[in-house]
Design a protein around this motif. Structure first.
Motif, PDB file in Angstrom:
ATOM      1  N   GLU A 171       0.807  -1.219   0.000  1.00 37.61           N
ATOM      2  CA  GLU A 171       0.000   0.000   0.000  1.00 37.61           C
ATOM      3  C   GLU A 171       0.844   1.275   0.000  1.00 37.61           C
ATOM      4  N   GLY A 172       2.142   1.136  -0.336  1.00 39.17           N
ATOM      5  CA  GLY A 172       2.963   2.308  -0.605  1.00 39.17           C
ATOM      6  C   GLY A 172       3.833   2.798   0.521  1.00 39.17           C
ATOM      7  N   PHE A 173       3.830   2.128   1.659  1.00 34.11           N
ATOM      8  CA  PHE A 173       4.697   2.558   2.762  1.00 34.11           C
ATOM      9  C   PHE A 173       6.112   2.051   2.503  1.00 34.11           C
ATOM     10  N   ARG A 174       7.113   2.900   2.791  1.00 34.17           N
ATOM     11  CA  ARG A 174       8.495   2.509   2.511  1.00 34.17           C
ATOM     12  C   ARG A 174       9.304   2.272   3.781  1.00 34.17           C
ATOM     13  N   TYR A 175       8.780   2.670   4.939  1.00 33.23           N
ATOM     14  CA  TYR A 175       9.465   2.334   6.186  1.00 33.23           C
ATOM     15  C   TYR A 175       8.434   2.164   7.291  1.00 33.23           C
ATOM     16  N   MET A 176       8.838   1.490   8.359  1.00 31.76           N
ATOM     17  CA  MET A 176       7.981   1.331   9.528  1.00 31.76           C
ATOM     18  C   MET A 176       8.852   1.330  10.780  1.00 31.76           C
ATOM     19  N   MET A 177       8.206   1.514  11.948  1.00 26.41           N
ATOM     20  CA  MET A 177       8.941   1.681  13.205  1.00 26.41           C
ATOM     21  C   MET A 177       8.405   0.764  14.305  1.00 26.41           C
ATOM     22  N   ASP A 178       7.815  -0.359  13.903  1.00 27.15           N
ATOM     23  CA  ASP A 178       7.184  -1.248  14.885  1.00 27.15           C
ATOM     24  C   ASP A 178       8.157  -2.149  15.636  1.00 27.15           C
ATOM     25  N   LEU A 179       9.394  -2.293  15.157  1.00 25.53           N
ATOM     26  CA  LEU A 179      10.300  -3.298  15.716  1.00 25.53           C
ATOM     27  C   LEU A 179      11.481  -2.639  16.425  1.00 25.53           C
ATOM     28  N   PRO A 180      11.454  -2.582  17.760  1.00 25.03           N
ATOM     29  CA  PRO A 180      12.546  -1.951  18.515  1.00 25.03           C
ATOM     30  C   PRO A 180      13.745  -2.891  18.659  1.00 25.03           C
ATOM     31  N   ALA A 181      14.290  -3.327  17.514  1.00 21.81           N
ATOM     32  CA  ALA A 181      15.317  -4.368  17.508  1.00 21.81           C
ATOM     33  C   ALA A 181      16.720  -3.836  17.323  1.00 21.81           C
ATOM     34  N   ASP A 182      16.892  -2.511  17.089  1.00 19.32           N
ATOM     35  CA  ASP A 182      18.207  -2.056  16.657  1.00 19.32           C
ATOM     36  C   ASP A 182      18.358  -0.560  16.920  1.00 19.32           C
ATOM     37  N   ASP A 183      19.605  -0.104  16.918  1.00 23.47           N
ATOM     38  CA  ASP A 183      19.921   1.328  16.992  1.00 23.47           C
ATOM     39  C   ASP A 183      20.375   1.865  15.641  1.00 23.47           C
ATOM     40  N   GLN A 184      20.249   1.049  14.605  1.00 19.59           N
ATOM     41  CA  GLN A 184      20.481   1.463  13.228  1.00 19.59           C
ATOM     42  C   GLN A 184      19.299   0.991  12.380  1.00 19.59           C
ATOM     43  N   PRO A 185      19.050   1.635  11.244  1.00 18.59           N
ATOM     44  CA  PRO A 185      18.022   1.123  10.336  1.00 18.59           C
ATOM     45  C   PRO A 185      18.461  -0.183   9.693  1.00 18.59           C
ATOM     46  N   PHE A 186      17.505  -1.013   9.317  1.00 25.09           N
ATOM     47  CA  PHE A 186      17.806  -2.240   8.583  1.00 25.09           C
ATOM     48  C   PHE A 186      16.624  -2.582   7.690  1.00 25.09           C
ATOM     49  N   TRP A 187      16.913  -3.311   6.605  1.00 20.83           N
ATOM     50  CA  TRP A 187      15.894  -3.680   5.632  1.00 20.83           C
ATOM     51  C   TRP A 187      15.253  -5.011   5.992  1.00 20.83           C
ATOM     52  N   MET A 188      13.970  -5.134   5.681  1.00 22.45           N
ATOM     53  CA  MET A 188      13.220  -6.362   5.922  1.00 22.45           C
ATOM     54  C   MET A 188      12.531  -6.789   4.635  1.00 22.45           C
ATOM     55  N   ALA A 189      12.364  -8.089   4.481  1.00 23.78           N
ATOM     56  CA  ALA A 189      11.745  -8.642   3.281  1.00 23.78           C
ATOM     57  C   ALA A 189      10.229  -8.631   3.405  1.00 23.78           C
ATOM     58  N   THR A 190       9.553  -8.320   2.291  1.00 18.43           N
ATOM     59  CA  THR A 190       8.108  -8.502   2.186  1.00 18.43           C
ATOM     60  C   THR A 190       7.825  -9.135   0.825  1.00 18.43           C
ATOM     61  N   ARG A 191       6.619  -9.584   0.618  1.00 16.47           N
ATOM     62  CA  ARG A 191       6.273 -10.207  -0.654  1.00 16.47           C
ATOM     63  C   ARG A 191       6.191  -9.180  -1.789  1.00 16.47           C
ATOM     64  N   ALA A 192       6.258  -7.873  -1.455  1.00 14.14           N
ATOM     65  CA  ALA A 192       6.221  -6.824  -2.473  1.00 14.14           C
ATOM     66  C   ALA A 192       7.548  -6.080  -2.582  1.00 14.14           C
ATOM     67  N   GLY A 193       8.587  -6.576  -1.912  1.00 10.48           N
ATOM     68  CA  GLY A 193       9.876  -5.896  -1.922  1.00 10.48           C
ATOM     69  C   GLY A 193      10.251  -5.434  -0.533  1.00 10.48           C
ATOM     70  N   PRO A 194      11.469  -4.892  -0.360  1.00  8.12           N
ATOM     71  CA  PRO A 194      11.962  -4.557   0.973  1.00  8.12           C
ATOM     72  C   PRO A 194      11.277  -3.336   1.583  1.00  8.12           C
ATOM     73  N   ILE A 195      11.192  -3.334   2.899  1.00  7.59           N
ATOM     74  CA  ILE A 195      10.715  -2.187   3.662  1.00  7.59           C
ATOM     75  C   ILE A 195      11.733  -1.920   4.757  1.00  7.59           C
ATOM     76  N   LEU A 196      11.972  -0.644   5.068  1.00  4.33           N
ATOM     77  CA  LEU A 196      13.020  -0.261   6.014  1.00  4.33           C
ATOM     78  C   LEU A 196      12.473  -0.168   7.432  1.00  4.33           C
ATOM     79  N   SER A 197      13.212  -0.713   8.378  1.00  8.38           N
ATOM     80  CA  SER A 197      12.912  -0.523   9.797  1.00  8.38           C
ATOM     81  C   SER A 197      13.729   0.648  10.309  1.00  8.38           C
ATOM     82  N   VAL A 198      13.049   1.682  10.799  1.00  8.81           N
ATOM     83  CA  VAL A 198      13.701   2.852  11.386  1.00  8.81           C
ATOM     84  C   VAL A 198      13.620   2.720  12.905  1.00  8.81           C
TER      85      VAL A 198
END
Length: 304
Positions: A171-198
């Motif tokens: 639906e057009g979102f390119r990043y999300m902030m739901d995962l407090p897993a890191d102090d740096q951004p990282f990319w995650m896989a989806t069935r429509a392409g990568p989305i960034l964790s901020v």
């Protein structure tokens, strides 16, 4: 033993990653995220000022509504005074409920981040079609008020189903902030392409700190100062993101706002050493770094 897992991102120890800098050679990025929320009256979900899992009532509805009526405006005055750019995780229902909100955020040039329709509900219990409807309705309502669709997402209660990331990317979102897993951004896989964790802190967050753990406003301000000072020192080794998470009905209270202002003033004494930014700008910068810099960026390919 094989534990239940996911296929979204690979393990990555932070000392093993490539180093890089933020704009102007800064090694520490600082983002201030404010939550603007609207709730159902005596129904649905919602926190309480006095006890965990309290039933919904007129009293706790009114306590939360203080954030839209008063607390937000106290906070915007403070952010204006300190010249701090901000991003706002916005329930789309709040923009319909209080029409003064969107123009005030637009006047500041702040970022609108999708935060569901209302924090009276969460999305991880919904069927896929219903969850998509929630995401689309949120996106479209924010677009109507802000003049542009949000590119970032924070789910109510940071809740995710097994397909949330797929739906967000579709639906057009390119990043999300739901995962407090890191102090740096990282990319995650989806069935429509990568989305960034901020990075988005669940620790340096006024709601769990002061509502659930019952820390005082001054204790929370000390947490901000200690987190910032330690991360500024650590950032000499590697780039980091320090996120400060606020809610209008929590720190918007005057007695909590005063120590918060002092903590932010402390951060600003280092303004020349940091990148004070918004999540969307950080996501854009991270996306444009050379492939292989951000964990998971090998997934980008033609998606750049």
């Amino acid at each position: 033993m094989k534990l239940p897992s996911h296929s979204r991102y690979a393990p990555s120890a932070i000392p093993t990653r490539p180093t890089y800098t933020w704009p102007n050679g800064a090694k520490l990025a600082v983002i201030v995220c404010n939550n603007i929320e609207h709730f159902a009256f005596r129904a649905g979900m919602g926190s309480d000022s006095a006890q965990v899992n309290a039933p919904q009532s007129a009293r706790n509805y009114a306590w939360r509504d203080y954030g839209n009526r008063v607390g937000l405006w106290n906070m915007l005055d403070m952010l204006d005074e300190l010249e701090i750019p901000s991003a706002h995780n916005v329930n789309s229902a709040a923009l319909d409920y209080m029409p003064e909100i969107a123009p005030a955020l637009l006047k500041r040039g702040d970022e609108f981040i999708g935060h569901g329709r209302s924090n009276a509900e969460r999305q991880d219990t919904l069927w896929e079609d219903d969850e998509r409807r929630l995401i689309v309705e949120t996106r479209d309502a924010i677009t109507r008020h802000a003049g542009a669709p949000p590119t970032g997402w924070l789910g109510p209660y940071l809740a995710q189903s097994n397909v949330t990331l797929d739906l967000l990317r579709e639906e057009g979102f390119r990043y999300m902030m739901d995962l407090p897993a890191d102090d740096q951004p990282f990319w995650m896989a989806t069935r429509a392409g990568p989305i960034l964790s901020v990075p988005y802190s669940i620790e340096l967050n006024d709601s769990p700190a002061m509502v659930f753990r019952q820390h005082s406003g001054r204790e929370f301000a000390d947490m901000i100062t200690d987190q910032f000072d330690e991360m500024l020192e650590q950032s000499k080794k590697r780039p980091l993101v320090c996120s400060i998470v606020l809610h209008t009905f929590v720190v918007g209270q005057p007695f909590r706002l005063r120590p918060l202002r002092n903590a932010l003033r402390h951060i600003l004494t280092h303004r020349d050493d940091i990148w004070l930014t918004r999540p969307g700008d950080l996501a854009t910068y991270a996306t444009n770094l050379p492939q292989g810099t951000i964990p998971g960026s090998e997934m980008l390919g033609e998606a750049r």
